[in-house]
Design a protein around this motif. Structure first.
Motif, PDB file in Angstrom:
ATOM      1  N   SER A 138       5.287 -62.565 -26.291  1.00  0.00           N
ATOM      2  CA  SER A 138       6.717 -62.568 -26.024  1.00  0.00           C
ATOM      3  C   SER A 138       7.175 -64.006 -25.900  1.00  0.00           C
ATOM      4  O   SER A 138       6.356 -64.935 -25.873  1.00  0.00           O
ATOM      5  CB  SER A 138       7.036 -61.801 -24.733  1.00  0.00           C
ATOM      6  OG  SER A 138       6.732 -62.593 -23.602  1.00  0.00           O
ATOM      7  N   ALA A 139       8.482 -64.206 -25.802  1.00  0.00           N
ATOM      8  CA  ALA A 139       9.025 -65.561 -25.670  1.00  0.00           C
ATOM      9  C   ALA A 139       8.557 -66.225 -24.384  1.00  0.00           C
ATOM     10  O   ALA A 139       8.487 -67.459 -24.297  1.00  0.00           O
ATOM     11  CB  ALA A 139      10.546 -65.512 -25.717  1.00  0.00           C
ATOM     12  N   PHE A 149      15.667 -56.827 -15.347  1.00  0.00           N
ATOM     13  CA  PHE A 149      15.813 -55.637 -16.190  1.00  0.00           C
ATOM     14  C   PHE A 149      15.992 -56.005 -17.665  1.00  0.00           C
ATOM     15  O   PHE A 149      15.460 -55.343 -18.553  1.00  0.00           O
ATOM     16  CB  PHE A 149      16.998 -54.804 -15.689  1.00  0.00           C
ATOM     17  CG  PHE A 149      16.991 -53.387 -16.160  1.00  0.00           C
ATOM     18  CD1 PHE A 149      16.090 -52.471 -15.638  1.00  0.00           C
ATOM     19  CD2 PHE A 149      17.880 -52.965 -17.135  1.00  0.00           C
ATOM     20  CE1 PHE A 149      16.080 -51.156 -16.074  1.00  0.00           C
ATOM     21  CE2 PHE A 149      17.877 -51.656 -17.575  1.00  0.00           C
ATOM     22  CZ  PHE A 149      16.978 -50.750 -17.041  1.00  0.00           C
ATOM     23  N   ALA A 150      16.716 -57.070 -17.921  1.00  0.00           N
ATOM     24  CA  ALA A 150      16.924 -57.511 -19.308  1.00  0.00           C
ATOM     25  C   ALA A 150      15.605 -57.953 -19.928  1.00  0.00           C
ATOM     26  O   ALA A 150      15.321 -57.643 -21.096  1.00  0.00           O
ATOM     27  CB  ALA A 150      17.945 -58.641 -19.359  1.00  0.00           C
ATOM     28  N   LYS A 151      14.786 -58.674 -19.154  1.00  0.00           N
ATOM     29  CA  LYS A 151      13.492 -59.123 -19.680  1.00  0.00           C
ATOM     30  C   LYS A 151      12.554 -57.930 -19.896  1.00  0.00           C
ATOM     31  O   LYS A 151      11.762 -57.923 -20.843  1.00  0.00           O
ATOM     32  CB  LYS A 151      12.855 -60.152 -18.745  1.00  0.00           C
ATOM     33  CG  LYS A 151      13.534 -61.520 -18.817  1.00  0.00           C
ATOM     34  CD  LYS A 151      12.768 -62.551 -18.019  1.00  0.00           C
ATOM     35  CE  LYS A 151      13.439 -63.924 -18.119  1.00  0.00           C
ATOM     36  NZ  LYS A 151      13.369 -64.484 -19.488  1.00  0.00           N
ATOM     37  N   ALA A 152      12.634 -56.923 -19.026  1.00  0.00           N
ATOM     38  CA  ALA A 152      11.816 -55.724 -19.216  1.00  0.00           C
ATOM     39  C   ALA A 152      12.174 -55.047 -20.540  1.00  0.00           C
ATOM     40  O   ALA A 152      11.289 -54.594 -21.278  1.00  0.00           O
ATOM     41  CB  ALA A 152      12.017 -54.758 -18.051  1.00  0.00           C
ATOM     42  N   ASP A 184      10.628 -56.962 -23.281  1.00  0.00           N
ATOM     43  CA  ASP A 184       9.199 -56.651 -23.379  1.00  0.00           C
ATOM     44  C   ASP A 184       8.980 -55.327 -24.114  1.00  0.00           C
ATOM     45  O   ASP A 184       8.035 -55.190 -24.903  1.00  0.00           O
ATOM     46  CB  ASP A 184       8.577 -56.572 -21.985  1.00  0.00           C
ATOM     47  CG  ASP A 184       8.523 -57.921 -21.275  1.00  0.00           C
ATOM     48  OD1 ASP A 184       8.668 -58.955 -21.956  1.00  0.00           O
ATOM     49  OD2 ASP A 184       8.338 -57.930 -20.047  1.00  0.00           O
ATOM     50  N   ILE A 185       9.856 -54.360 -23.842  1.00  0.00           N
ATOM     51  CA  ILE A 185       9.747 -53.068 -24.532  1.00  0.00           C
ATOM     52  C   ILE A 185      10.009 -53.243 -26.020  1.00  0.00           C
ATOM     53  O   ILE A 185       9.305 -52.660 -26.868  1.00  0.00           O
ATOM     54  CB  ILE A 185      10.723 -52.049 -23.917  1.00  0.00           C
ATOM     55  CG1 ILE A 185      10.298 -51.720 -22.488  1.00  0.00           C
ATOM     56  CG2 ILE A 185      10.788 -50.771 -24.750  1.00  0.00           C
ATOM     57  CD1 ILE A 185      11.354 -50.986 -21.683  1.00  0.00           C
ATOM     58  N   SER A 186      10.982 -54.059 -26.359  1.00  0.00           N
ATOM     59  CA  SER A 186      11.273 -54.339 -27.767  1.00  0.00           C
ATOM     60  C   SER A 186      10.067 -54.974 -28.456  1.00  0.00           C
ATOM     61  O   SER A 186       9.694 -54.587 -29.578  1.00  0.00           O
ATOM     62  CB  SER A 186      12.488 -55.267 -27.874  1.00  0.00           C
ATOM     63  OG  SER A 186      12.793 -55.540 -29.219  1.00  0.00           O
TER      64      SER A 186
END
Length: 232
Positions: A12-13, A93-96, A99-101
């Motif tokens: 991930s980034a 929540f945005a980072k989660a 991560d799902i993406s």
């Protein structure tokens, strides 16, 4: 269950994180991204991954708490609950969702994944499954007792794929009024299916918890398998 499981790394980034991969016998099938409860990718979530792998799916469960420590695994005692709530509240929540993406990109790229993919989440992961559907990242989504969905109903018009939701009638974390609000919001969306299980509490699918209810868990699993088999 004849499955083949292992932890893999996903880039991930913000760095690499782990995800539990469980393959069906034969190694091929439709894909499922499995989204954890607030207790991490613990033994229960790994068992669920293996269960759906035995049902014929390629299952990948990302460690969504990795920024707070790799592979955090909690139990359901008081200390586990306290730490789990702390981790949930500390999670971006945005980072989660990012991560799902990233997990879905890896899942779709696996040699064994044939056709479509779905999100399947429990509790915290149930809410994330709903958002994953709204984000247009999957072909179908399943949310078990997704706490907080009732607070994100402004995203309802973004749901363009079939979604299945499971709730317990005696869930003390998700009031019946909240479930009613969700049902009313999606009343005219034929792609959204909602089941409420009598006498089932929050976490009714987890046989590691006192709230486990075998009958509701069996019925919900059966409903989920029919739902996924028709769509993936």
């Amino acid at each position: 269950m004849e499955t083949n499981s292992q932890w893999i790394e996903i880039d991930s980034a913000d760095g690499a994180f782990g995800a539990y991969l469980s393959l069906p016998r034969g190694g091929k099938g439709p894909g499922i991204v499995l989204l954890q409860e607030i207790f991490g990718v613990n033994q229960h979530i790994r068992n669920v991954a293996d269960q759906y792998a035995a049902d014929g799916y390629v299952v990948l469960a990302p460690d969504l708490f990795w920024r707070h420590g790799a592979r955090i695994e909690l139990g359901y005692d008081e200390a586990g609950w306290q730490r789990a709530v702390e981790l949930m509240q500390a999670t971006d929540f945005a980072k989660a969702q990012q991560d799902i993406s990233a997990t879905l990109k890896v899942l779709r790229g696996l040699d064994g994944v044939s056709g479509k993919v779905a999100a399947l989440g429990y509790c915290f992961g149930g809410r994330l499954s709903y958002h994953t559907a709204a984000n247009g990242l999957v072909d179908a989504a399943v949310a078990y007792y997704g706490g907080g969905i009732q607070n994100a109903l402004e995203r309802a018009p973004e749901i363009k794929v079939p979604v299945l939701m499971h709730f317990g009638a005696r869930d003390d974390h998700i009031p019946n009024e909240a479930v009613k609000r969700i049902a009313e919001t999606f009343e005219h969306n034929e792609q959204v299916e909602i089941h409420v299980y009598d006498d089932a509490e929050h976490g009714f699918n987890c046989n590691h918890r006192a709230s486990y209810q075998q009958r509701a868990a069996a019925a919900a699993h059966g409903n989920t398998l029919v739902f996924l088999s028709e769509l993936l």
